[in-house]
Design a protein around this motif. Structure first.
Motif, PDB file in Angstrom:
ATOM      1  N   HIS A 113       0.832  -1.199   0.000  1.00 37.65           N
ATOM      2  CA  HIS A 113       0.000   0.000   0.000  1.00 37.65           C
ATOM      3  C   HIS A 113       0.872   1.257   0.000  1.00 37.65           C
ATOM      4  O   HIS A 113       1.945   1.293   0.598  1.00 37.65           O
ATOM      5  N   GLU A 114       0.388   2.297  -0.650  1.00 36.67           N
ATOM      6  CA  GLU A 114       1.156   3.543  -0.702  1.00 36.67           C
ATOM      7  C   GLU A 114       1.224   4.210   0.666  1.00 36.67           C
ATOM      8  O   GLU A 114       2.243   4.772   1.045  1.00 36.67           O
ATOM      9  N   LYS A 115       0.125   4.168   1.414  1.00 36.61           N
ATOM     10  CA  LYS A 115       0.092   4.784   2.741  1.00 36.61           C
ATOM     11  C   LYS A 115       0.116   3.669   3.779  1.00 36.61           C
ATOM     12  O   LYS A 115      -0.880   2.985   4.002  1.00 36.61           O
ATOM     13  N   ILE A 116       1.252   3.481   4.424  1.00 33.82           N
ATOM     14  CA  ILE A 116       1.388   2.457   5.443  1.00 33.82           C
ATOM     15  C   ILE A 116       2.037   3.058   6.681  1.00 33.82           C
ATOM     16  O   ILE A 116       2.681   4.111   6.626  1.00 33.82           O
ATOM     17  N   ALA A 117       1.881   2.388   7.821  1.00 32.16           N
ATOM     18  CA  ALA A 117       2.408   2.883   9.089  1.00 32.16           C
ATOM     19  C   ALA A 117       3.929   2.927   9.065  1.00 32.16           C
ATOM     20  O   ALA A 117       4.583   2.239   8.272  1.00 32.16           O
ATOM     21  N   ALA A 118       4.472   3.710   9.988  1.00 30.90           N
ATOM     22  CA  ALA A 118       5.911   3.973  10.003  1.00 30.90           C
ATOM     23  C   ALA A 118       6.775   2.709  10.039  1.00 30.90           C
ATOM     24  O   ALA A 118       7.735   2.592   9.260  1.00 30.90           O
ATOM     25  N   PRO A 119       6.495   1.717  10.918  1.00 30.34           N
ATOM     26  CA  PRO A 119       7.375   0.539  10.939  1.00 30.34           C
ATOM     27  C   PRO A 119       7.394  -0.200   9.600  1.00 30.34           C
ATOM     28  O   PRO A 119       8.446  -0.630   9.130  1.00 30.34           O
ATOM     29  N   LEU A 120       6.211  -0.342   8.984  1.00 29.70           N
ATOM     30  CA  LEU A 120       6.155  -1.027   7.695  1.00 29.70           C
ATOM     31  C   LEU A 120       6.796  -0.180   6.602  1.00 29.70           C
ATOM     32  O   LEU A 120       7.430  -0.721   5.691  1.00 29.70           O
ATOM     33  N   LYS A 121       6.643   1.120   6.707  1.00 32.00           N
ATOM     34  CA  LYS A 121       7.254   2.002   5.713  1.00 32.00           C
ATOM     35  C   LYS A 121       8.773   1.872   5.756  1.00 32.00           C
ATOM     36  O   LYS A 121       9.444   1.826   4.713  1.00 32.00           O
ATOM     37  N   GLU A 122       9.324   1.805   6.963  1.00 32.88           N
ATOM     38  CA  GLU A 122      10.771   1.661   7.103  1.00 32.88           C
ATOM     39  C   GLU A 122      11.249   0.334   6.489  1.00 32.88           C
ATOM     40  O   GLU A 122      12.268   0.284   5.802  1.00 32.88           O
ATOM     41  N   THR A 123      10.474  -0.727   6.742  1.00 38.40           N
ATOM     42  CA  THR A 123      10.814  -2.026   6.167  1.00 38.40           C
ATOM     43  C   THR A 123      10.775  -1.980   4.650  1.00 38.40           C
ATOM     44  O   THR A 123      11.671  -2.473   3.959  1.00 38.40           O
ATOM     45  N   LYS A 124       9.727  -1.388   4.122  1.00 37.07           N
ATOM     46  CA  LYS A 124       9.574  -1.302   2.676  1.00 37.07           C
ATOM     47  C   LYS A 124      10.709  -0.501   2.056  1.00 37.07           C
ATOM     48  O   LYS A 124      11.272  -0.888   1.021  1.00 37.07           O
ATOM     49  N   GLU A 125      11.054   0.609   2.667  1.00 38.79           N
ATOM     50  CA  GLU A 125      12.142   1.435   2.152  1.00 38.79           C
ATOM     51  C   GLU A 125      13.460   0.664   2.166  1.00 38.79           C
ATOM     52  O   GLU A 125      14.273   0.770   1.244  1.00 38.79           O
ATOM     53  N   TYR A 126      13.669  -0.108   3.235  1.00 41.97           N
ATOM     54  CA  TYR A 126      14.891  -0.919   3.309  1.00 41.97           C
ATOM     55  C   TYR A 126      14.949  -1.906   2.150  1.00 41.97           C
ATOM     56  O   TYR A 126      15.964  -2.042   1.461  1.00 41.97           O
ATOM     57  N   LEU A 127      13.845  -2.604   1.912  1.00 39.48           N
ATOM     58  CA  LEU A 127      13.819  -3.624   0.872  1.00 39.48           C
ATOM     59  C   LEU A 127      13.995  -3.014  -0.517  1.00 39.48           C
ATOM     60  O   LEU A 127      14.753  -3.516  -1.339  1.00 39.48           O
ATOM     61  N   VAL A 128      13.289  -1.922  -0.774  1.00 38.24           N
ATOM     62  CA  VAL A 128      13.392  -1.285  -2.085  1.00 38.24           C
ATOM     63  C   VAL A 128      14.806  -0.750  -2.310  1.00 38.24           C
ATOM     64  O   VAL A 128      15.348  -0.845  -3.411  1.00 38.24           O
ATOM     65  N   SER A 129      15.432  -0.228  -1.255  1.00 34.85           N
ATOM     66  CA  SER A 129      16.783   0.310  -1.400  1.00 34.85           C
ATOM     67  C   SER A 129      17.804  -0.783  -1.700  1.00 34.85           C
ATOM     68  O   SER A 129      18.883  -0.505  -2.206  1.00 34.85           O
ATOM     69  N   ARG A 130      17.449  -2.024  -1.377  1.00 35.36           N
ATOM     70  CA  ARG A 130      18.336  -3.152  -1.681  1.00 35.36           C
ATOM     71  C   ARG A 130      17.963  -3.853  -2.977  1.00 35.36           C
ATOM     72  O   ARG A 130      18.434  -4.941  -3.265  1.00 35.36           O
ATOM     73  N   GLY A 131      17.085  -3.251  -3.735  1.00 37.93           N
ATOM     74  CA  GLY A 131      16.741  -3.820  -5.019  1.00 37.93           C
ATOM     75  C   GLY A 131      15.821  -5.004  -4.940  1.00 37.93           C
ATOM     76  O   GLY A 131      15.911  -5.917  -5.761  1.00 37.93           O
TER      77      GLY A 131
END
Length: 493
Positions: A113-131
């Motif tokens: 989801h585009e709008k997700i809570a902070a902990p999930l957002k951090e996880t998503k950003e980590y994963l996307v940043s690692r390709g």
């Protein structure tokens, strides 16, 4: 020209640690998997020149070459409870080795989801940043004509997927990975692996040449090493007399099992092959799963997990793969080496380490893929804490942060502690441990089976002992915590 390769990693999400390679990413478009939730796509990570040079040097040392830009890492990582930490050891160690290929994770749709809570957002950003590419997994109640046993508290066995209503998540992960492979033709090598208990020390394919034909390799668990274990007075190692491998008899009967019971137990959590071989093997595996889903509760999890079924198919000659002895290939499954046959965990005497204290395979090389590390207990926690700190970008779980990281010298053996006086014996009835799982508990009062705050209790009713086994494995206890290591306790006082 070196053929392209691919890693297919598939597994169950759980607690892991964190670190990774700093990378830059593009964003080419790639097709979504049909029938699944939208995919978050990022490009291939840039690998720094120093890392590339290390890879080339390592390949030359073992006589292998590889080009992993088209490799694909696929894993089932759907659990919401561990999202804050679960991906970091698996993804981080793989990227740190210099692996440049694709990583695909099957996740809960809410992570997309585009709008997700902070902990999930951090996880998503980590994963996307690692390709990492994220694929949503939609679940549905299973459509069995019967009720599976003891699945209420285990999400991987409680739900099926929308696309495969006769495959619980534990099995559907193979079908989802097969479907992904069918839609992505430009791949070579594939390694299907559990996510929960796997980390990487070298690129998975550093020792392999170009794939050809229809190749599939399945890895033996630790089968026993007479030279090292006989002096302990007891043989260690896992063959198919082990209760887990023997679960196949619940569906297929004793006759077939008796023909292969002395064979090493093969691990379904690590399967390596090229694209053609992997698709062939997964098709055979999935066809058997779907057929079993129509038979009854004795032929689906938890009574028949994927690993006992795979051992039955391979050792009975119904599935054509190459079996690899423990420690001979890029995968080292160390669970059996870290445990005794009666379930005691936390040993390290059967493992070898290089000059940097990295775990070695039986050929004296740093093992590329280390599997089942969580069976190894406290010494492994100290080992991981020491090595993860050297990777940078370390983000430890709170229970690790309070511990002091040891020097290399203290990693080889657990630190010696000062003796402390024995604790006072509490008054009144109390529970005392009487057996590890799969062992005999001597007790004449009440016995319980479980761990932490989840227990099943039985009155001994005149008996003097009971096997510490769940009912699926032939014991008397119902399983209060599927998938969790357990023990038995006796009520005294």
């Amino acid at each position: 020209m070196v053929a392209s390769k691919a890693v297919l990693l598939l597994g169950v999400s759980s607690f892991v640690l964190g670190f990774a390679l700093r990378s830059q990413f593009g964003a080419p478009e790639r097709p979504d998997c049909a029938g699944h939730a939208p995919v978050v796509v990022v490009g291939q990570p840039h690998v720094e020149p120093q890392t590339q040079q290390k890879q080339q040097t390592a390949a030359a040392a073992v006589g292998g070459t590889w080009n992993d830009e088209n490799d694909v890492v696929i894993g089932l990582a759907r659990s919401e409870s561990a999202w804050k930490t679960e991906f970091r050891m698996f993804v981080g160690t793989l990227r740190h080795t210099g692996y440049k290929g694709r990583i695909v994770l099957f996740v809960h749709p809410s992570l997309l989801h585009e709008k997700i809570a902070a902990p999930l957002k951090e996880t998503k950003e980590y994963l996307v940043s690692r390709g990492v590419e994220l694929v949503g997994v939609r679940t549905t109640p299973c459509e069995f004509a019967f009720k599976p046993e003891n699945v209420e508290n285990y999400d991987l066995r409680k739900h099926c997927t929308v696309e495969y209503p006769l495959l619980q998540l534990e099995w559907a992960r193979f079908a989802m990975s097969r479907d992904w492979l069918m839609q992505n033709p430009k791949t070579g090598w594939f390694l299907t692996t559990d996510v929960r208990d796997t980390f990487f020390q070298r690129p998975p394919f550093a020792d392999l040449g170009p794939p050809s034909g229809s190749q599939v390799f399945v890895y033996e668990e630790y089968y026993g090493d007479t030279e090292k274990t006989i002096e302990r007075g007891k043989m260690r190692g896992i063959d198919c007399t082990h209760w887990f491998c023997r679960l196949a008899t619940k569906c297929y009967g004793d006759a077939a099992w008796k023909k292969y019971k002395s064979k090493p137990m093969l691990c379904a959590g690590q399967i390596l092959g090229n694209r053609a071989g992997s698709i062939r093997m997964l098709n055979e595996f999935i066809d058997e799963m779907i057929a079993n889903g129509k038979k009854g509760p004795s032929c689906v999890p938890p009574v028949l997990p994927d690993q006992p079924m795979m051992n039955y198919l391979i050792w009975s000659g119904l599935m054509n793969v190459t079996t690899v002895p423990y420690g001979d290939g890029p995968v080292l499954t160390i669970g059996g080496a870290c445990t005794t046959n009666n379930g005691k965990r936390g040993l390290r005497d059967l493992l070898d380490f290089d000059s940097n204290q990295m775990i070695m395979d039986k050929k004296g090389r740093t093992a590329a893929v280390v599997h089942q590390w969580d069976r190894c207990g406290d010494w492994m926690e100290r080992w991981l804490r020491h090595h993860l700190a050297s990777f940078g970008e370390l983000k430890l779980d709170k229970r690790w942060e309070a511990k002091e990281s040891p020097s290399v010298e203290t990693i080889a053996e657990p630190p010696k502690l000062k003796p402390t006086p024995p604790p006072a014996v509490p008054k009144g009835p109390r529970w005392v441990e009487c057996a590890d799982e799969n062992s005999e508990c001597k007790c004449t009062t009440e016995a319980r089976f479980g761990s932490d705050d989840q227990w099943t209790t039985l009155n001994m009713d005149g008996k003097t002992s009971i096997m510490c086994l769940n009912s699926v494995a032939g014991g008397e206890f119902s399983d209060p915590a599927p998938g969790v290591p357990k023990n038995c306790e006796c009520k005294v006082g």
